[in-house]
Design a protein around this motif. Structure first.
Motif, PDB file in Angstrom:
ATOM      1  N   LEU A  57      -3.795   6.054  15.463  1.00 31.36           N
ATOM      2  CA  LEU A  57      -3.188   7.136  14.907  1.00 31.36           C
ATOM      3  C   LEU A  57      -1.649   6.934  14.367  1.00 31.36           C
ATOM      4  O   LEU A  57      -1.479   7.386  13.399  1.00 31.36           O
ATOM      5  N   GLU A  58      -0.875   6.009  15.033  1.00 33.82           N
ATOM      6  CA  GLU A  58       0.193   5.611  14.073  1.00 33.82           C
ATOM      7  C   GLU A  58       0.076   5.009  12.979  1.00 33.82           C
ATOM      8  O   GLU A  58       1.022   5.129  12.100  1.00 33.82           O
ATOM      9  N   ALA A  59      -1.211   4.197  12.841  1.00 32.86           N
ATOM     10  CA  ALA A  59      -1.375   3.611  11.643  1.00 32.86           C
ATOM     11  C   ALA A  59      -1.667   4.678  10.524  1.00 32.86           C
ATOM     12  O   ALA A  59      -1.218   4.631   9.300  1.00 32.86           O
ATOM     13  N   GLU A  60      -2.305   5.615  10.844  1.00 28.60           N
ATOM     14  CA  GLU A  60      -2.668   6.732   9.913  1.00 28.60           C
ATOM     15  C   GLU A  60      -1.433   7.496   9.578  1.00 28.60           C
ATOM     16  O   GLU A  60      -0.988   7.841   8.300  1.00 28.60           O
ATOM     17  N   VAL A  61      -0.490   7.674  10.559  1.00 29.84           N
ATOM     18  CA  VAL A  61       0.883   8.529  10.014  1.00 29.84           C
ATOM     19  C   VAL A  61       1.683   7.624   9.306  1.00 29.84           C
ATOM     20  O   VAL A  61       2.243   7.984   8.275  1.00 29.84           O
ATOM     21  N   ALA A  62       1.550   6.134   9.516  1.00 24.53           N
ATOM     22  CA  ALA A  62       2.261   5.311   8.794  1.00 24.53           C
ATOM     23  C   ALA A  62       1.678   5.073   7.456  1.00 24.53           C
ATOM     24  O   ALA A  62       2.544   5.200   6.337  1.00 24.53           O
ATOM     25  N   GLY A  63       0.607   5.253   7.100  1.00 21.33           N
ATOM     26  CA  GLY A  63      -0.187   5.567   5.733  1.00 21.33           C
ATOM     27  C   GLY A  63       0.495   6.734   5.026  1.00 21.33           C
ATOM     28  O   GLY A  63       0.689   6.430   3.929  1.00 21.33           O
ATOM     29  N   LEU A  64       0.429   7.714   5.737  1.00 21.89           N
ATOM     30  CA  LEU A  64       1.133   9.161   4.976  1.00 21.89           C
ATOM     31  C   LEU A  64       2.457   8.993   4.784  1.00 21.89           C
ATOM     32  O   LEU A  64       2.877   9.501   3.617  1.00 21.89           O
ATOM     33  N   ARG A  65       3.192   8.308   5.662  1.00 21.59           N
ATOM     34  CA  ARG A  65       4.809   8.083   5.273  1.00 21.59           C
ATOM     35  C   ARG A  65       4.848   7.294   4.166  1.00 21.59           C
ATOM     36  O   ARG A  65       5.838   7.443   3.610  1.00 21.59           O
ATOM     37  N   ARG A  66       4.236   6.244   4.008  1.00 17.88           N
ATOM     38  CA  ARG A  66       4.220   5.434   2.801  1.00 17.88           C
ATOM     39  C   ARG A  66       3.879   6.222   1.684  1.00 17.88           C
ATOM     40  O   ARG A  66       4.512   6.051   0.463  1.00 17.88           O
ATOM     41  N   GLN A  67       2.850   6.916   1.626  1.00 14.56           N
ATOM     42  CA  GLN A  67       2.342   7.559   0.451  1.00 14.56           C
ATOM     43  C   GLN A  67       3.691   8.856  -0.063  1.00 14.56           C
ATOM     44  O   GLN A  67       3.882   8.844  -1.084  1.00 14.56           O
ATOM     45  N   HIS A  68       4.126   9.187   1.195  1.00 14.36           N
ATOM     46  CA  HIS A  68       5.495   9.932   0.898  1.00 14.36           C
ATOM     47  C   HIS A  68       6.361   9.314   0.316  1.00 14.36           C
ATOM     48  O   HIS A  68       7.008   9.786  -0.790  1.00 14.36           O
ATOM     49  N   ALA A  69       6.699   8.089   0.798  1.00 13.09           N
ATOM     50  CA  ALA A  69       7.959   7.236   0.214  1.00 13.09           C
ATOM     51  C   ALA A  69       7.701   6.994  -1.324  1.00 13.09           C
ATOM     52  O   ALA A  69       8.592   6.810  -1.934  1.00 13.09           O
ATOM     53  N   GLN A  70       6.420   6.532  -1.552  1.00  5.67           N
ATOM     54  CA  GLN A  70       5.975   6.121  -2.837  1.00  5.67           C
ATOM     55  C   GLN A  70       6.192   7.235  -3.812  1.00  5.67           C
ATOM     56  O   GLN A  70       6.711   7.144  -4.988  1.00  5.67           O
ATOM     57  N   HIS A  71       5.742   8.294  -3.448  1.00  2.00           N
ATOM     58  CA  HIS A  71       5.936   9.775  -4.286  1.00  2.00           C
ATOM     59  C   HIS A  71       7.419  10.133  -4.421  1.00  2.00           C
ATOM     60  O   HIS A  71       7.773  10.460  -5.693  1.00  2.00           O
ATOM     61  N   LEU A  72       8.037   9.930  -3.375  1.00  2.93           N
ATOM     62  CA  LEU A  72       9.490  10.329  -3.659  1.00  2.93           C
ATOM     63  C   LEU A  72      10.365   9.198  -4.417  1.00  2.93           C
ATOM     64  O   LEU A  72      11.177   9.666  -5.422  1.00  2.93           O
ATOM     65  N   LEU A  73       9.875   7.984  -4.282  1.00  2.00           N
ATOM     66  CA  LEU A  73      10.398   6.859  -5.166  1.00  2.00           C
ATOM     67  C   LEU A  73      10.141   7.550  -6.720  1.00  2.00           C
ATOM     68  O   LEU A  73      10.914   7.023  -7.431  1.00  2.00           O
ATOM     69  N   GLN A  74       8.785   7.707  -6.803  1.00  2.00           N
ATOM     70  CA  GLN A  74       8.413   7.990  -8.388  1.00  2.00           C
ATOM     71  C   GLN A  74       9.177   8.796  -9.034  1.00  2.00           C
ATOM     72  O   GLN A  74       9.679   8.872  -9.982  1.00  2.00           O
ATOM     73  N   ALA A  75       9.342  10.051  -8.170  1.00  2.00           N
ATOM     74  CA  ALA A  75      10.576  11.370  -8.530  1.00  2.00           C
ATOM     75  C   ALA A  75      11.799  10.822  -8.769  1.00  2.00           C
ATOM     76  O   ALA A  75      12.243  11.208  -9.888  1.00  2.00           O
ATOM     77  N   GLU A  76      12.125   9.812  -8.091  1.00  2.00           N
ATOM     78  CA  GLU A  76      13.658   9.669  -8.422  1.00  2.00           C
ATOM     79  C   GLU A  76      13.647   8.571  -9.371  1.00  2.00           C
ATOM     80  O   GLU A  76      14.713   8.776 -10.365  1.00  2.00           O
ATOM     81  N   LEU A  77      12.709   7.932  -9.793  1.00  2.00           N
ATOM     82  CA  LEU A  77      12.929   6.895 -10.728  1.00  2.00           C
ATOM     83  C   LEU A  77      12.654   7.792 -12.274  1.00  2.00           C
ATOM     84  O   LEU A  77      13.264   7.463 -13.298  1.00  2.00           O
TER      85      LEU A  77
END
Length: 398
Positions: free
Chosen positions: A369-389
């Protein structure tokens, strides 16, 4: 005993199955953007530009400020003569003889206006994108927590069956019951965070009051670090800092010229009985001791402060961009959209068939379960990074 366990298997699989998708289409970021409210950055900039333009308009036409008009009237009485009236009009025109200073301020404002507005728009877009990503993440995590609670509740039934059949001791059921309490608490906290994230998004766009499903952010484009560096140097967000400094410098010099302006043009017209009197002249306002020097010192101190603030702002923005590049290297490419639900279901099947006990299955389920949550958080972090760049490196550059 095995027949009893296999009889409970369909219920377990039904409880572990993902929730059916909503009938209405999810809300995309493009639709949210079309309903976006004016950003705080844009409103603050509009207020700042209006204030600067007001100061320019206040010294238009070679006047330091608006003219002053005075009107007087009164009776004239003389012994043995009929009564008459005296009337007079006086006008005072404070002169502003530093027209070049005002022209420089006007020119810097005209040049900076589109650049500053574009930079504010990029910052507002980034803030809206972040609110959307936060709300999407919390929705996804909440769905996982809801599904996890249903799974653990189904496991409790399986553990109770094993207890009744004598396959497991009573503490195995107690372990599942404790896990249910933990899952309920995590779900309540996740729902609270999802509600807060939706409210933050709703404050920036005209979206429904009640949360609706949000669309997936979609794929991430490939990034070229060299191209990002070139784009950052010419992007509106960085150039706007220098443009705003130039406006503030010219505004300080304009205020200094206003403070040092002393001359006024005066005129009067008077009707005194049968006489008509017209006068035109100049007036000079003497400054108090040390006033002019204090005005100049204030200007120099303000200019020094502006230069230092620009250095700090550029350093902070450069650090923000470098940190984004570092995160881009550490996060790498797009994380695979992988679900661990099949693995969790496999653990449930092993629990049902007697190959796993709750004391063994629960920790495995928690890790998956935590692995799946971590995958979602990583996807969120990557999209947020893309928006900032994008905010730091893209945009129309007038």
């Amino acid at each position: 005993m095995r027949r009893v366990l296999l009889g409970a298997l369909p219920c377990l699989l039904l409880a572990q199955a993902p929730a059916s998708p909503p009938s209405s289409p999810p809300l995309t970021f493009e639709r949210i953007l079309s309903q976006a409210k004016p950003g705080l950055e844009q409103l603050r900039l509009a207020s700042w530009l209006a204030e600067r333009n007001r100061e320019v308009a206040g010294s238009a036409g070679f006047l330091r400020e608006g003219p002053t008009l005075g009107l007087t009237a009164g009776p004239r009485r003389s012994a043995g003569l009929p009564g008459t009236s005296d009337q007079s009009a006086d006008i005072d025109l404070p002169l502003f003889l530093s027209a070049g200073t005002r022209k420089s301020l006007t020119r810097s404002l005209d040049q900076a206006d589109p650049l500053l507005r574009e930079a504010a728009r990029r910052e507002s877009l980034l803030r809206l994108r972040q609110a959307y990503l936060d709300a999407w993440l919390e929705q996804q995590v909440t769905q996982l927590r809801e599904q996890d609670l249903r799974i653990v509740e189904a496991w409790l039934k399986a553990a109770q069956v094993r207890l009744d059949s004598g396959a497991d001791p009573a503490f195995q059921v107690a372990l599942v019951e404790g896990e249910i309490l933990k899952a309920q608490l995590e779900l309540a906290d996740s729902r609270r965070q999802a509600s807060s994230a939706w409210s933050a998004l709703r404050s920036q766009a005209a979206i429904p009051d009640q949360p609706v499903p949000l669309a997936n952010p979609g794929p991430l484009p490939a990034q070229d670090p060299a191209g990002l560096v070139r784009g950052y140097q010419t992007a509106p967000l960085r150039r706007a800092l220098t443009a705003r400094l130039e406006v503030e410098q010219e505004n300080l010099r304009h205020r200094e010229a206003l403070g040092l302006s002393r001359w006024s043009l005066r005129g009067s017209f008077a009707k005194e009985g049968e006489d008509r009197v017209t006068k035109v002249g100049m007036a000079y306002r003497f400054s108090r001791p040390g006033e002019s020097a204090a005005v100049r010192r204030e200007t120099e101190a303000g200019l020094a402060l502006l230069h230092r603030e620009l250095q700090v702002a550029l350093t902070e923005l450069d650090g923000r961009f470098q940190a984004a590049l570092d995160r881009l290297q550490s996060l790498g490419g797009m994380a695979p959209d992988r679900s661990f639900q099949a693995a969790i279901q496999a653990v449930g099947l092993r629990l049902q068939s007697g190959k796993e006990r709750p004391s063994d299955a629960l920790p495995i389920r928690r890790q998956l379960l935590e692995a799946e949550v971590a995958g979602l958080r990583r996807q969120h972090a990557q999209h947020l990074l893309q928006a900032e760049l994008q905010a730091l490196t893209e945009g129309v550059t007038p």
